[in-house]
Design a protein around this motif. Structure first.
Motif, PDB file in Angstrom:
ATOM      1  N   LEU A  27       0.638  -1.191   0.013  1.00 18.83           N
ATOM      2  CA  LEU A  27      -0.089   0.158  -0.063  1.00 18.83           C
ATOM      3  C   LEU A  27       0.845   1.224   0.064  1.00 18.83           C
ATOM      4  N   SER A  28       0.459   2.323  -0.941  1.00 19.62           N
ATOM      5  CA  SER A  28       1.157   3.442  -0.739  1.00 19.62           C
ATOM      6  C   SER A  28       0.328   4.593  -0.570  1.00 19.62           C
ATOM      7  N   ILE A  29       0.532   5.693   0.396  1.00 16.83           N
ATOM      8  CA  ILE A  29      -0.303   6.855   0.730  1.00 16.83           C
ATOM      9  C   ILE A  29       0.479   7.969   0.196  1.00 16.83           C
ATOM     10  N   ASN A  30      -0.059   8.717  -0.658  1.00 15.33           N
ATOM     11  CA  ASN A  30       0.881   9.973  -0.875  1.00 15.33           C
ATOM     12  C   ASN A  30       0.518  11.111  -0.335  1.00 15.33           C
ATOM     13  N   GLU A  31       1.282  12.115   0.030  1.00 13.64           N
ATOM     14  CA  GLU A  31       1.105  13.460   0.306  1.00 13.64           C
ATOM     15  C   GLU A  31      -0.161  14.105  -0.142  1.00 13.64           C
ATOM     16  N   GLY A  32      -1.168  14.446   0.932  1.00 16.58           N
ATOM     17  CA  GLY A  32      -2.326  15.307   0.530  1.00 16.58           C
ATOM     18  C   GLY A  32      -3.322  14.222   0.404  1.00 16.58           C
ATOM     19  N   ASP A  33      -3.052  12.888   0.316  1.00 19.76           N
ATOM     20  CA  ASP A  33      -4.241  12.150   0.261  1.00 19.76           C
ATOM     21  C   ASP A  33      -5.036  11.994   1.491  1.00 19.76           C
ATOM     22  N   PHE A  34      -6.444  11.605   1.147  1.00 23.77           N
ATOM     23  CA  PHE A  34      -7.360  11.356   2.508  1.00 23.77           C
ATOM     24  C   PHE A  34      -7.886  10.097   2.204  1.00 23.77           C
ATOM     25  N   VAL A  35      -7.122   9.276   3.087  1.00 22.82           N
ATOM     26  CA  VAL A  35      -7.545   7.417   2.940  1.00 22.82           C
ATOM     27  C   VAL A  35      -8.267   7.019   3.883  1.00 22.82           C
ATOM     28  N   ALA A  36      -9.346   6.127   3.491  1.00 20.75           N
ATOM     29  CA  ALA A  36     -10.035   5.623   4.614  1.00 20.75           C
ATOM     30  C   ALA A  36      -9.709   4.121   4.451  1.00 20.75           C
ATOM     31  N   LEU A  37      -9.220   3.548   5.411  1.00 19.80           N
ATOM     32  CA  LEU A  37      -8.944   2.085   5.512  1.00 19.80           C
ATOM     33  C   LEU A  37     -10.258   1.505   6.004  1.00 19.80           C
ATOM     34  N   LEU A  38     -11.086   0.645   5.033  1.00 15.05           N
ATOM     35  CA  LEU A  38     -12.303   0.107   5.434  1.00 15.05           C
ATOM     36  C   LEU A  38     -12.161  -1.174   5.567  1.00 15.05           C
ATOM     37  N   GLY A  39     -12.851  -1.745   6.771  1.00 13.33           N
ATOM     38  CA  GLY A  39     -12.715  -3.336   6.874  1.00 13.33           C
ATOM     39  C   GLY A  39     -13.491  -3.666   7.987  1.00 13.33           C
ATOM     40  N   PRO A  40     -14.110  -5.038   8.015  1.00 12.74           N
ATOM     41  CA  PRO A  40     -14.962  -5.433   9.194  1.00 12.74           C
ATOM     42  C   PRO A  40     -14.050  -5.507  10.493  1.00 12.74           C
ATOM     43  N   ASN A  41     -14.664  -5.974  11.515  1.00 14.36           N
ATOM     44  CA  ASN A  41     -13.959  -6.256  12.746  1.00 14.36           C
ATOM     45  C   ASN A  41     -13.175  -7.592  12.450  1.00 14.36           C
ATOM     46  N   GLY A  42     -11.950  -7.500  13.011  1.00 16.87           N
ATOM     47  CA  GLY A  42     -11.112  -8.546  12.715  1.00 16.87           C
ATOM     48  C   GLY A  42     -10.314  -8.719  11.305  1.00 16.87           C
ATOM     49  N   SER A  43     -10.385  -7.562  10.651  1.00 22.62           N
ATOM     50  CA  SER A  43      -9.920  -7.516   9.384  1.00 22.62           C
ATOM     51  C   SER A  43      -8.396  -7.192   9.356  1.00 22.62           C
ATOM     52  N   GLY A  44      -7.825  -6.750  10.278  1.00 19.07           N
ATOM     53  CA  GLY A  44      -6.599  -6.347  10.489  1.00 19.07           C
ATOM     54  C   GLY A  44      -6.114  -5.000  10.570  1.00 19.07           C
ATOM     55  N   LYS A  45      -7.313  -4.268  10.291  1.00 14.86           N
ATOM     56  CA  LYS A  45      -6.971  -2.762  10.114  1.00 14.86           C
ATOM     57  C   LYS A  45      -6.201  -1.984  11.458  1.00 14.86           C
ATOM     58  N   SER A  46      -6.570  -2.359  12.688  1.00 17.71           N
ATOM     59  CA  SER A  46      -6.098  -1.978  13.898  1.00 17.71           C
ATOM     60  C   SER A  46      -4.331  -2.407  13.923  1.00 17.71           C
ATOM     61  N   THR A  47      -4.181  -3.578  13.430  1.00 18.58           N
ATOM     62  CA  THR A  47      -3.010  -4.424  13.216  1.00 18.58           C
ATOM     63  C   THR A  47      -2.096  -3.540  12.327  1.00 18.58           C
ATOM     64  N   LEU A  48      -2.764  -3.163  11.065  1.00 16.41           N
ATOM     65  CA  LEU A  48      -1.830  -2.469  10.128  1.00 16.41           C
ATOM     66  C   LEU A  48      -1.515  -1.034  10.752  1.00 16.41           C
ATOM     67  N   LEU A  49      -2.745  -0.588  11.297  1.00 12.50           N
ATOM     68  CA  LEU A  49      -2.284   0.844  11.930  1.00 12.50           C
ATOM     69  C   LEU A  49      -1.128   0.675  13.015  1.00 12.50           C
ATOM     70  N   LYS A  50      -1.113  -0.254  13.848  1.00 11.23           N
ATOM     71  CA  LYS A  50      -0.035  -0.404  14.908  1.00 11.23           C
ATOM     72  C   LYS A  50       1.425  -0.631  14.217  1.00 11.23           C
ATOM     73  N   ILE A  51       1.293  -1.383  13.090  1.00 11.63           N
ATOM     74  CA  ILE A  51       2.667  -1.662  12.273  1.00 11.63           C
ATOM     75  C   ILE A  51       3.238  -0.308  11.759  1.00 11.63           C
ATOM     76  N   ILE A  52       2.293   0.466  11.004  1.00 10.28           N
ATOM     77  CA  ILE A  52       2.745   1.765  10.695  1.00 10.28           C
ATOM     78  C   ILE A  52       3.104   2.641  11.702  1.00 10.28           C
ATOM     79  N   LEU A  53       2.545   2.926  12.753  1.00 11.35           N
ATOM     80  CA  LEU A  53       2.884   3.545  13.854  1.00 11.35           C
ATOM     81  C   LEU A  53       4.322   3.096  14.702  1.00 11.35           C
ATOM     82  N   GLY A  54       4.792   1.689  14.169  1.00  8.54           N
ATOM     83  CA  GLY A  54       5.964   1.232  14.746  1.00  8.54           C
ATOM     84  C   GLY A  54       5.557   0.453  15.992  1.00  8.54           C
ATOM     85  N   LEU A  55       4.150   0.413  16.470  1.00  7.69           N
ATOM     86  CA  LEU A  55       4.160  -0.401  17.827  1.00  7.69           C
ATOM     87  C   LEU A  55       4.006  -1.904  17.398  1.00  7.69           C
TER      88      LEU A  55
END
Lengths: 250, 280
Positions: A27-55
């Motif tokens: 996945l690549s997110i560019n400067e100025g984008d407004f991105v929504a990561l959509l997914g059902p519960n348990g889809s790995g959304k929060s996990t992906l966020l934690k990976i991006i944040l270095g958690l």
């Protein structure tokens, strides 16, 4: 003008003990984008966020933030993080809105520097941006869910980040405040802020979001909102019932 | 009373170290309470007891160690205990509170062994358990002063990091702060404060001086800084009232300090209740 990618994920996989959560995700997110990561519960959304944040560390794959390898990336203050309101803090914590917003400067100030020379102005500006200035001296626990969330956005804004990342920003927030929230995000995005939000809230499609990533174990769709809206309900429901574990078995 | 303090060295030692601890314990206590570590302070005090009992036993057994100040081994075991608790909390990620009974029973078990090996030292031990007005030496006072300087410097320098990681740990980590290292330092500092406080309030009551003034302050304060100020005022009041009462009534100061703290807490709760009723 060529936009710089602020987040680049390549071939990211992740598993908790024996449960596979993310599979070969890029996945690549560019400067100025407004991105929504959509997914059902348990889809790995929060996990992906934690990976991006270095958690969390991904099992495989590489992450680049602002063009730099994530582990070497030192300018964390460029990324403003707004954690999920519901489980972010203990409601009885004895702190004022002012103290909470000021804490957003911690990383930017660095070790041993106690406060910015114009700290009061920075706090007031950040609160003004989210329309919460009159609440400066109020206790954070006394505010409503929507108000607390705006304070957390102010805490992220005070360090003047280049990108905002928000985890489930509309959970526990009433309809009126959800509308105010998306207006605020649109305004910030128009001013040049890159916005990434993780949500299972489908009303996001109605808002100023430019790109949608449909996530469930892997990225099923990533592109302009218009493209997502053109998809059939059947297609989306197939993705939503998808499981990474199934793929492994087949 | 003032004449007696001016006249006797031991009273000066007790009052000066009492007043320092009256600031230190609640100051650190605010962070301990909001980080939900209140019980860990209790566990650490029991580990300190093991160090004290071990040291008393060693000084009784080996002539060369007869003059060893038990506080040193007490401090060392508290610091070791704090690091061990962190290790255990890492091992039992899903049952972090398990670290408390493990460390507490290890501390008490070792203490029991040392105490029975030495077959005695009852008066000394009693003063360590419940505090003492007369047993604080000049050397103890200096140790308390040094610990106070270290602790106040730590909180002054790391105030904003401690605040943000106490308020919202995930946010602090996501901001790129080294929360683990800060927490580890915090635990060592906690161990130091516990070791410093126990001469006055006693091992069994140390955690009360850390938590009770904070419990009262949280009821009344509107901000975090105000919580710290109130907690210190309450802690200091409890120590002074407790020490004076202990001196005149010949009681263990640990008891009188804790009872005073409880009374302050009850008054704070009452004041809060009245204030809430009036505002409705």
């Amino acid at each position: 003008m060529i936009k710089q990618p602020l987040i680049e994920l390549q071939n990211i996989s992740f598993q908790y003990d024996y449960t596979k959560v993310l599979s070969h995700l890029s996945l690549s997110i560019n400067e100025g984008d407004f991105v929504a990561l959509l997914g059902p519960n348990g889809s790995g959304k929060s996990t992906l966020l934690k990976i991006i944040l270095g958690l969390l560390k991904p099992t495989t794959g590489t992450i680049h933030l602002f063009g730099e390898e994530a582990t070497k990336f030192k300018k964390r203050e460029w990324i403003g993080y707004v954690s999920q309101k519901a489980n972010a803090f203990n409601g009885g914590f004895p702190a004022t809105v002012k103290e909470v917003v000021a804490s957003g400067l911690t990383k930017k100030l660095g070790l041993f520097k106690r406060k910015a020379h114009n700290q009061q102005t920075l706090i007031e500006e950040a609160l003004q941006a989210v329309d919460m200035l009159p609440y400066l001296h109020r206790n954070i626990g006394e505010l409503s869910g929507g108000q607390q969330q705006r304070v957390f956005i102010a805490r992220a804004l005070i360090a003047k980040p280049k990108m905002l990342i928000l985890d489930e920003p509309t959970v526990g927030v009433d309809q009126e405040n959800v509308a105010i929230f998306y207006d605020l995000m649109e305004k910030l995005n128009n001013e040049g802020m890159t916005v990434v939000l993780v949500t299972h809230d489908m009303t996001v499609v109605e808002s100023a979001v430019t790109n949608i990533a449909c996530l469930n174990g892997k990225i099923h769709y990533y592109g302009p909102k218009e493209g997502y809206e053109a998809l059939t309900k059947e297609q989306i429901s197939v993705w939503y019932s998808y499981s990474v574990e199934q793929e492994d078995m087949s | 009373m003032i004449a007696a303090i001016l006249q006797y060295d031991f009273l000066q030692n007790a009052f000066l170290s009492g007043m320092i601890i009256g600031v230190l314990a609640p100051l650190l206590g605010v962070f301990i309470v909001v980080r939900r570590l209140s019980l860990i302070a209790d566990a650490l005090s029991h580990v300190t007891l093991a160090g004290i009992a071990g040291s008393l036993y060693l000084s009784q057994t080996f002539v060369g160690l007869a003059t060893l100040n038990p506080l040193y081994l007490g401090i060392a075991s508290a610091v070791a205990g704090s690091l061990f608790i962190e290790k255990l909390r890492g091992v039992y990620k899903h049952f972090e509170e398990l670290a408390i009974p493990i460390i507490m029973s290890a501390g008490l078990g070792l203490s029991a062994i040392f105490i029975s090996l030495a077959q005695g030292f009852s008066t000394d031990l009693f003063s360590y358990l419940f505090g003492s007005v007369s047993a604080v030496s000049r050397q103890d006072l200096w140790i308390v002063v040094i610990i106070a300087v270290v602790v106040i410097a730590f909180i002054y320098l790391f105030y904003k990091e401690l605040f943000v990681s106490s308020f919202d740990a995930e946010y602090a980590r996501a901001s790129g702060l080294r929360t683990k290292a800060i927490h580890m330092l915090f635990m060592v500092i906690t161990a130091l404060v516990i070791a410093a406080s126990m001469r006055i309030v006693g091992i069994l009551l140390v955690s009360s001086l850390i938590t009770l003034p904070v419990a009262a302050a949280i009821r009344l304060a509107k901000s975090f800084k105000q919580t710290i100020v109130y907690a210190i005022v309450f802690g200091e009041t409890a120590v002074l009232v407790g020490l004076i009462t202990a001196f005149y009534l010949n009681l263990a100061p640990g008891g009188t300090i804790v009872v005073t703290s409880i009374m302050i807490l009850l008054i704070a709760m009452l004041v809060k209740k009245i204030a809430t009723k009036r505002s409705v």
